[in-house]
Design a protein around this motif. Sequence first.
Motif, PDB file in Angstrom:
ATOM      1  N   LYS A 151       0.023   5.510  30.824  1.00 28.90           N
ATOM      2  CA  LYS A 151      -0.472   4.781  29.661  1.00 28.90           C
ATOM      3  C   LYS A 151       0.550   3.772  29.144  1.00 28.90           C
ATOM      4  CE  LYS A 151      -3.454   8.460  27.833  1.00 28.90           C
ATOM      5  NZ  LYS A 151      -3.762   9.304  26.654  1.00 28.90           N
ATOM      6  N   VAL A 152       1.473   3.360  29.986  1.00 30.94           N
ATOM      7  CA  VAL A 152       2.526   2.440  29.564  1.00 30.94           C
ATOM      8  C   VAL A 152       1.943   1.192  28.896  1.00 30.94           C
ATOM      9  CG1 VAL A 152       4.356   0.909  30.385  1.00 30.94           C
ATOM     10  CG2 VAL A 152       4.215   3.234  31.242  1.00 30.94           C
ATOM     11  N   SER A 153       0.802   0.717  29.405  1.00 30.65           N
ATOM     12  CA  SER A 153       0.197  -0.497  28.862  1.00 30.65           C
ATOM     13  C   SER A 153      -0.799  -0.221  27.743  1.00 30.65           C
ATOM     14  CB  SER A 153      -0.499  -1.273  29.983  1.00 30.65           C
ATOM     15  OG  SER A 153      -1.485  -0.467  30.605  1.00 30.65           O
ATOM     16  N   GLY A 154      -0.933   1.043  27.322  1.00 32.18           N
ATOM     17  CA  GLY A 154      -1.810   1.374  26.204  1.00 32.18           C
ATOM     18  C   GLY A 154      -2.953   2.290  26.549  1.00 32.18           C
ATOM     19  N   MET A 155      -3.431   2.259  27.794  1.00 35.13           N
ATOM     20  CA  MET A 155      -4.460   3.172  28.262  1.00 35.13           C
ATOM     21  C   MET A 155      -4.191   3.472  29.737  1.00 35.13           C
ATOM     22  SD  MET A 155      -7.837   0.734  28.662  1.00 35.13           S
ATOM     23  CE  MET A 155      -7.635  -0.036  27.067  1.00 35.13           C
ATOM     24  N   PRO A 156      -4.708   4.574  30.265  1.00 40.84           N
ATOM     25  CA  PRO A 156      -4.402   4.949  31.647  1.00 40.84           C
ATOM     26  C   PRO A 156      -4.777   3.863  32.658  1.00 40.84           C
ATOM     27  CG  PRO A 156      -5.389   6.798  30.489  1.00 40.84           C
ATOM     28  CD  PRO A 156      -5.513   5.620  29.581  1.00 40.84           C
ATOM     29  N   LYS A 178      -7.509   5.442  23.400  1.00 38.26           N
ATOM     30  CA  LYS A 178      -6.913   4.228  22.858  1.00 38.26           C
ATOM     31  C   LYS A 178      -5.735   4.582  21.956  1.00 38.26           C
ATOM     32  CE  LYS A 178     -10.456   1.888  24.597  1.00 38.26           C
ATOM     33  NZ  LYS A 178     -11.291   2.995  25.093  1.00 38.26           N
ATOM     34  N   ILE A 179      -4.615   3.894  22.143  1.00 40.56           N
ATOM     35  CA  ILE A 179      -3.398   4.221  21.422  1.00 40.56           C
ATOM     36  C   ILE A 179      -3.586   4.049  19.922  1.00 40.56           C
ATOM     37  CG2 ILE A 179      -2.464   1.903  21.716  1.00 40.56           C
ATOM     38  CD1 ILE A 179      -0.489   5.229  21.619  1.00 40.56           C
ATOM     39  N   GLU A 180      -4.343   3.022  19.496  1.00 40.87           N
ATOM     40  CA  GLU A 180      -4.536   2.805  18.060  1.00 40.87           C
ATOM     41  C   GLU A 180      -5.307   3.953  17.417  1.00 40.87           C
ATOM     42  OE1 GLU A 180      -7.808   0.403  20.218  1.00 40.87           O
ATOM     43  OE2 GLU A 180      -5.677   0.880  20.484  1.00 40.87           O
ATOM     44  N   ASN A 181      -6.196   4.578  18.186  1.00 37.42           N
ATOM     45  CA  ASN A 181      -6.946   5.717  17.658  1.00 37.42           C
ATOM     46  C   ASN A 181      -6.081   6.972  17.596  1.00 37.42           C
ATOM     47  OD1 ASN A 181      -9.189   4.079  17.439  1.00 37.42           O
ATOM     48  ND2 ASN A 181      -9.948   4.609  19.475  1.00 37.42           N
ATOM     49  N   HIS A 182      -5.205   7.131  18.584  1.00 36.35           N
ATOM     50  CA  HIS A 182      -4.227   8.216  18.516  1.00 36.35           C
ATOM     51  C   HIS A 182      -3.389   8.095  17.252  1.00 36.35           C
ATOM     52  CE1 HIS A 182      -4.260  10.711  22.127  1.00 36.35           C
ATOM     53  NE2 HIS A 182      -4.647   9.662  22.807  1.00 36.35           N
ATOM     54  N   ILE A 183      -2.925   6.887  16.984  1.00 34.72           N
ATOM     55  CA  ILE A 183      -2.071   6.663  15.818  1.00 34.72           C
ATOM     56  C   ILE A 183      -2.815   7.011  14.534  1.00 34.72           C
ATOM     57  CG2 ILE A 183      -0.951   4.856  14.449  1.00 34.72           C
ATOM     58  CD1 ILE A 183      -0.246   3.484  17.119  1.00 34.72           C
ATOM     59  N   LYS A 184      -4.053   6.539  14.436  1.00 34.93           N
ATOM     60  CA  LYS A 184      -4.825   6.800  13.224  1.00 34.93           C
ATOM     61  C   LYS A 184      -5.129   8.287  13.064  1.00 34.93           C
ATOM     62  CE  LYS A 184      -9.055   5.454  10.789  1.00 34.93           C
ATOM     63  NZ  LYS A 184     -10.257   4.575  10.818  1.00 34.93           N
ATOM     64  N   MET A 185      -5.619   8.914  14.124  1.00 28.78           N
ATOM     65  CA  MET A 185      -6.040  10.312  14.030  1.00 28.78           C
ATOM     66  C   MET A 185      -4.869  11.239  13.738  1.00 28.78           C
ATOM     67  SD  MET A 185      -8.241  12.627  16.735  1.00 28.78           S
ATOM     68  CE  MET A 185      -7.066  12.507  18.068  1.00 28.78           C
ATOM     69  N   HIS A 186      -3.854  11.192  14.567  1.00 26.12           N
ATOM     70  CA  HIS A 186      -2.770  12.143  14.389  1.00 26.12           C
ATOM     71  C   HIS A 186      -1.871  11.789  13.214  1.00 26.12           C
ATOM     72  CE1 HIS A 186      -3.919  13.486  18.504  1.00 26.12           C
ATOM     73  NE2 HIS A 186      -3.695  14.630  17.933  1.00 26.12           N
TER      74      HIS A 186
END
Length: 592
Positions: A31-36, A571-579
């Motif tokens: 996920k270096v670029s944001g998604m697998p 999606k990385i932005e959703n990880h950030i928001k959720m966690h």
Amino acid sequence: MDNKILAYMNLNTAYRPRAIPKSGRFTFLSKVSGMPQVWTLDKDNKPIPYAEFDDTVIGVYHSPNGDMSVVGKDNNGNEKVQLYLLLKDGQETETLVESPEHFHDFGGWSPDGKYIAFSSNRRHPGFFDVFIQNVITKEITKVFENDDICSPVTWLPDGEHLLIDIPENSLDQNLFKLNIKTGETIKVGEKDVPARYQSFTFTKDKQAGYVLTDLNEEMMYISKFSLNNLNSFEKVVHVSEWDIEEFKLFSNQQKMVYTINEGGIYKLCIFDLNTQENKEIEGLPKGVIDSIAWVSEDEFVFGVNTPTCPGDIWKYTLSNDQVERLTYISHSEEVTLTEPKICTYRSFDGLEVPYFYYEKKQSENKSALLYVHGGPTVQTRAEYNYYIQYLVDQGFAVAAPNVRGSSGYGRTYMGLDDVRNRMDSVKDLVSLVDDLVKTHKVNPHKVGIMGRSYGGFMVNAAISHYPDLWGAAASIVGISSFKTFMNTTGHWRRKLRGSEYGTIEEDLAFFEEIDPLLHSHKIKAPLLVFHGLNDSRVPVTESIQLVMAMKERRQDVGLTIFENEGHFTEKIENHIKMHGNIVKFMEKHLLD
């Protein structure tokens, strides 16, 4: 958001290496670029993109000659995988199988590299037929029609047969040898004996093969079979207490490398088929080892993921008996990572239940969080979890249990929560809280709980049936009612889920007795709920109906729906928001 949790979240991983045949190279996912996406290493062992897509890559499968690859990707987490062909070392992409409304389950390359196999529910939402496709002409041929769930497992060495799986239930398989020209099928395995079969590998003479199975045993073991007799299996390597998770045959076919899962911590071993001797490979960190892939006759690569090493690719060289870490994608000096302990406790009925326990430093009256896995036939293992690590750094104790129904401890243990025994696994959580208070000096009034998927059901059930036990809770893509879930989950899942959870026809009264939705008025703990709009496994309505019922009673509950996610948050932005929201929430309600 606290910058520190971002540091934990930003630890990237490299996983699922796949050898590119005849090249000495391999690919992996990251996920270096944001998604697998698909990555490889350059000549200096630096990660570089191999191919890039506009959404999550589910898997990559290289042809036997190494000149082509198939990539599967979905759309915003809906798990409806479409298949694409990579040419010229990943530089060119062609569409292979694209029908966005349908699922496509990849079933491998033919031995000559001219065809692929896949199954799809194009004919009916719950019926999966088997197809083969010529990757050059793109011609697709249906070779098996089936009014049920079905998936191709592998091609047989003759190129004229496939092994296909028509699952018996959520655990066991019905395997058949399929003649792709005539459609004739022959049953594999012992008649009327339930079993799992994984990781088929064939010998060079095309007369025999090896497979992982638990036929007539509690645990998975390596077995040999003859292609002329697919009903008889001979044990080769069997560890009575633990599952063998994966194996690969050496190119000389005299040895094999395999992994043993010892309660969530893996060992990597080599077995000599001639001398019957086993050798453990030393020098590896304690964690999970997966995706063994031979890149030459002398070297194989594999993924390693531990609680303190989030995921990188390692290599073993036979000639000098050396292990080497190839990638440092997960390396960071910005965070402090904690090794868990494996603990056990006696549940309400005397059953011994294992759990991973994280604690930064010993103290009294501490706050704690239970992190419940999904599945339910899944196992919490010694892997990196950024959310757990951050909470531990903030002063929480975290317990990640493998309650009854989890995999890794034998067939009997996996079946202890089936259907009418469903709530016994929830009672395991109650007993775990007692153990944390007595053994680890946790404050009984400062215990939270969270889980995803089936773990979300466990959260919903725990806080509704044992409302006085919890200080806060978070449920992610969780089931709130088996009655509604069994009517709305994907057609392709209903039979399998019914064997595990029960059916509307036979178990409706039991569903109504236990469903968290019908007990939600009892919930006292503040609750956060998250769900992906495109979830094909647990429909988003499971979360919506629970939250609406609670809001009508003015209970403390919040709901976040991600429009570009499915069952898995990618999606990385959703990880950030959720966690980020969960962390603030747990700190507010559980920390003094």
